[in-house]
Design an enzyme around this catalytic site. Structure first.
Site, PDB file in Angstrom:
ATOM      1  N   HIS A  19     -10.503   5.336 -11.497  1.00 30.89           N
ATOM      2  CA  HIS A  19     -11.206   4.027 -11.472  1.00 30.89           C
ATOM      3  C   HIS A  19     -11.538   3.720  -9.897  1.00 30.89           C
ATOM      4  O   HIS A  19     -12.462   3.090  -9.824  1.00 30.89           O
ATOM      5  CB  HIS A  19     -10.431   3.057 -12.018  1.00 30.89           C
ATOM      6  CG  HIS A  19     -10.385   3.066 -13.654  1.00 30.89           C
ATOM      7  ND1 HIS A  19     -10.000   2.099 -14.552  1.00 30.89           N
ATOM      8  CD2 HIS A  19     -10.704   4.218 -14.290  1.00 30.89           C
ATOM      9  CE1 HIS A  19      -9.776   2.890 -15.717  1.00 30.89           C
ATOM     10  NE2 HIS A  19     -10.299   3.776 -15.718  1.00 30.89           N
TER      11      HIS A  19
ATOM     12  N   HIS B  13     -17.307   2.440 -12.790  1.00 28.49           N
ATOM     13  CA  HIS B  13     -16.326   2.224 -11.669  1.00 28.49           C
ATOM     14  C   HIS B  13     -16.851   2.592 -10.427  1.00 28.49           C
ATOM     15  O   HIS B  13     -16.414   1.962  -9.400  1.00 28.49           O
ATOM     16  CB  HIS B  13     -15.041   3.318 -11.883  1.00 28.49           C
ATOM     17  CG  HIS B  13     -14.342   3.043 -13.461  1.00 28.49           C
ATOM     18  ND1 HIS B  13     -13.763   2.002 -13.308  1.00 28.49           N
ATOM     19  CD2 HIS B  13     -14.516   3.970 -14.319  1.00 28.49           C
ATOM     20  CE1 HIS B  13     -13.191   1.956 -14.696  1.00 28.49           C
ATOM     21  NE2 HIS B  13     -13.760   3.082 -15.476  1.00 28.49           N
TER      22      HIS B  13
ATOM     23  N   ARG C 184     -18.209  -0.669  -8.850  1.00 32.25           N
ATOM     24  CA  ARG C 184     -17.317  -1.550  -8.507  1.00 32.25           C
ATOM     25  C   ARG C 184     -16.793  -1.071  -7.213  1.00 32.25           C
ATOM     26  O   ARG C 184     -16.496  -2.019  -6.354  1.00 32.25           O
ATOM     27  CB  ARG C 184     -16.134  -1.710  -9.611  1.00 32.25           C
ATOM     28  CG  ARG C 184     -16.448  -2.362 -10.742  1.00 32.25           C
ATOM     29  CD  ARG C 184     -15.603  -2.351 -12.148  1.00 32.25           C
ATOM     30  NE  ARG C 184     -16.230  -2.819 -13.217  1.00 32.25           N
ATOM     31  CZ  ARG C 184     -15.853  -2.475 -14.371  1.00 32.25           C
ATOM     32  NH1 ARG C 184     -14.685  -1.638 -14.796  1.00 32.25           N
ATOM     33  NH2 ARG C 184     -16.362  -3.410 -15.516  1.00 32.25           N
TER      34      ARG C 184
ATOM     35  N   CYS D 182       5.872   6.253   3.811  1.00 30.04           N
ATOM     36  CA  CYS D 182       6.845   5.442   4.790  1.00 30.04           C
ATOM     37  C   CYS D 182       7.969   4.970   3.876  1.00 30.04           C
ATOM     38  O   CYS D 182       8.314   5.779   2.931  1.00 30.04           O
ATOM     39  CB  CYS D 182       5.999   4.363   5.303  1.00 30.04           C
ATOM     40  SG  CYS D 182       5.184   3.131   4.388  1.00 30.04           S
TER      41      CYS D 182
ATOM     42  N   THR E 124       8.209   2.024   2.180  1.00 31.64           N
ATOM     43  CA  THR E 124       7.824   1.590   0.790  1.00 31.64           C
ATOM     44  C   THR E 124       6.437   2.181   0.256  1.00 31.64           C
ATOM     45  O   THR E 124       6.348   2.104  -0.956  1.00 31.64           O
ATOM     46  CB  THR E 124       7.630   0.267   1.139  1.00 31.64           C
ATOM     47  OG1 THR E 124       6.654   0.032   2.372  1.00 31.64           O
ATOM     48  CG2 THR E 124       8.815  -0.622   1.514  1.00 31.64           C
ATOM     49  N   GLY E 125       5.747   2.807   1.219  1.00 29.58           N
ATOM     50  CA  GLY E 125       4.360   3.060   0.940  1.00 29.58           C
ATOM     51  C   GLY E 125       3.408   1.981   1.227  1.00 29.58           C
ATOM     52  O   GLY E 125       2.272   2.184   1.224  1.00 29.58           O
TER      53      GLY E 125
ATOM     54  N   ASP F  67       6.011   8.468   8.485  1.00 28.46           N
ATOM     55  CA  ASP F  67       6.989   7.837   9.627  1.00 28.46           C
ATOM     56  C   ASP F  67       8.202   8.289   9.417  1.00 28.46           C
ATOM     57  O   ASP F  67       8.519   9.418   8.556  1.00 28.46           O
ATOM     58  CB  ASP F  67       6.902   6.368   9.802  1.00 28.46           C
ATOM     59  CG  ASP F  67       7.551   5.589   8.528  1.00 28.46           C
ATOM     60  OD1 ASP F  67       7.948   6.288   7.600  1.00 28.46           O
ATOM     61  OD2 ASP F  67       7.746   4.397   8.844  1.00 28.46           O
ATOM     62  N   HIS F  68       9.247   7.940  10.270  1.00 28.14           N
ATOM     63  CA  HIS F  68      10.689   8.445  10.340  1.00 28.14           C
ATOM     64  C   HIS F  68      11.124   8.192   8.722  1.00 28.14           C
ATOM     65  O   HIS F  68      11.968   8.840   8.141  1.00 28.14           O
ATOM     66  CB  HIS F  68      11.568   7.684  11.427  1.00 28.14           C
ATOM     67  CG  HIS F  68      11.459   6.269  11.139  1.00 28.14           C
ATOM     68  ND1 HIS F  68      10.381   5.619  11.630  1.00 28.14           N
ATOM     69  CD2 HIS F  68      12.408   5.216  10.764  1.00 28.14           C
ATOM     70  CE1 HIS F  68      10.596   4.170  11.112  1.00 28.14           C
ATOM     71  NE2 HIS F  68      11.723   4.069  10.692  1.00 28.14           N
TER      72      HIS F  68
HETATM   73  C1  RB5 Z   1      10.500   1.233   8.638  1.00 29.11           C
HETATM   74  O1  RB5 Z   1      11.604   0.725   8.764  1.00 29.11           O
HETATM   75  C2  RB5 Z   1       9.514   0.644   7.539  1.00 29.11           C
HETATM   76  O2  RB5 Z   1       9.167  -0.635   7.826  1.00 29.11           O
HETATM   77  C3  RB5 Z   1       8.540   1.376   7.106  1.00 29.11           C
HETATM   78  O3  RB5 Z   1       8.499   2.987   6.758  1.00 29.11           O
HETATM   79  C4  RB5 Z   1       7.476   1.132   5.788  1.00 29.11           C
HETATM   80  O4  RB5 Z   1       8.203   0.913   4.896  1.00 29.11           O
HETATM   81  C5  RB5 Z   1       6.579  -0.192   6.283  1.00 29.11           C
HETATM   82  O5  RB5 Z   1       5.651  -0.464   5.163  1.00 29.11           O
END
Ligand code: RB5
Length: 150
Positions: free
Chosen positions: A100, A135, A138, A67, A69-70, A10-11
């Site tokens: 795994h 693995h 699982r 993104c 946070t991922g 994303d951005h």
């Molecule tokens: C965007 O602001 C943010 O929420 C997105 O990139 C991501 O971290 C969501 O999990």
């Protein structure tokens, strides 16, 4: 394995994605970029879906999602059949989720990891094979949840 991977962001992950695409090229990997294509605010599930579709239809076996946070990317990706997405911010996890969990999508956050760690995550993910054996059992157990829980 064919050195081809689908990548999306994303951005909030766009700037890091561009650098990771260059890193992948240096490693000899072709990166199929499914967007986004700039830093304008957008919705990460759109790009999680695009990467997962490319794995489901066999275009590539693996994917990368970036993104802020991922985490949002991994949640959205794991709602897709056949997808095992892992949000990682350390190299040990990126290696073990291949070895795994047979993860097929690596997720990380531009607001969490810097370029150097991101490259190390990618390197660990791409250079590790699934170990199979116990693995495999699982992974098959939790993949059954696609049939019973959705
Ligand atoms: C965007 O602001 C943010 O929420 C997105 O990139 C991501 O971290 C969501 O999990």
């Amino acid at each position: 394995m064919e050195k081809k991977i689908t990548i999306g962001s994303d951005h909030a992950g766009y700037a890091l994605k561009i650098k990771i695409i260059a890193h992948l090229k240096e490693l000899g990997w072709e990166a199929i970029d499914v967007g986004t294509d700039g830093e304008a605010s957008c919705d990460y599930p759109v790009f999680a879906d695009a990467v997962c579709k490319n794995i489901q239809n066999g275009t590539t076996k693996l994917g990368i999602l970036i993104c802020g946070t991922g985490i949002g990317m991994s949640m959205a990706a794991n709602k897709h059949r056949g997808i095992r997405a892992a949000a990682c911010s350390d190299v040990f996890s990126a290696r073990l989720t291949r070895a795994h969990n047979d993860a097929n999508v690596l997720c990380f956050g531009e607001r969490v990891v810097g370029y150097g760690v991101a490259c190390d995550l990618v390197d660990a993910f791409l250079s590790t094979e699934f170990e199979g054996g116990k693995h495999q059992r699982r992974v098959e157990m939790f993949m059954q949840f696609e049939k019973t829980e959705f």
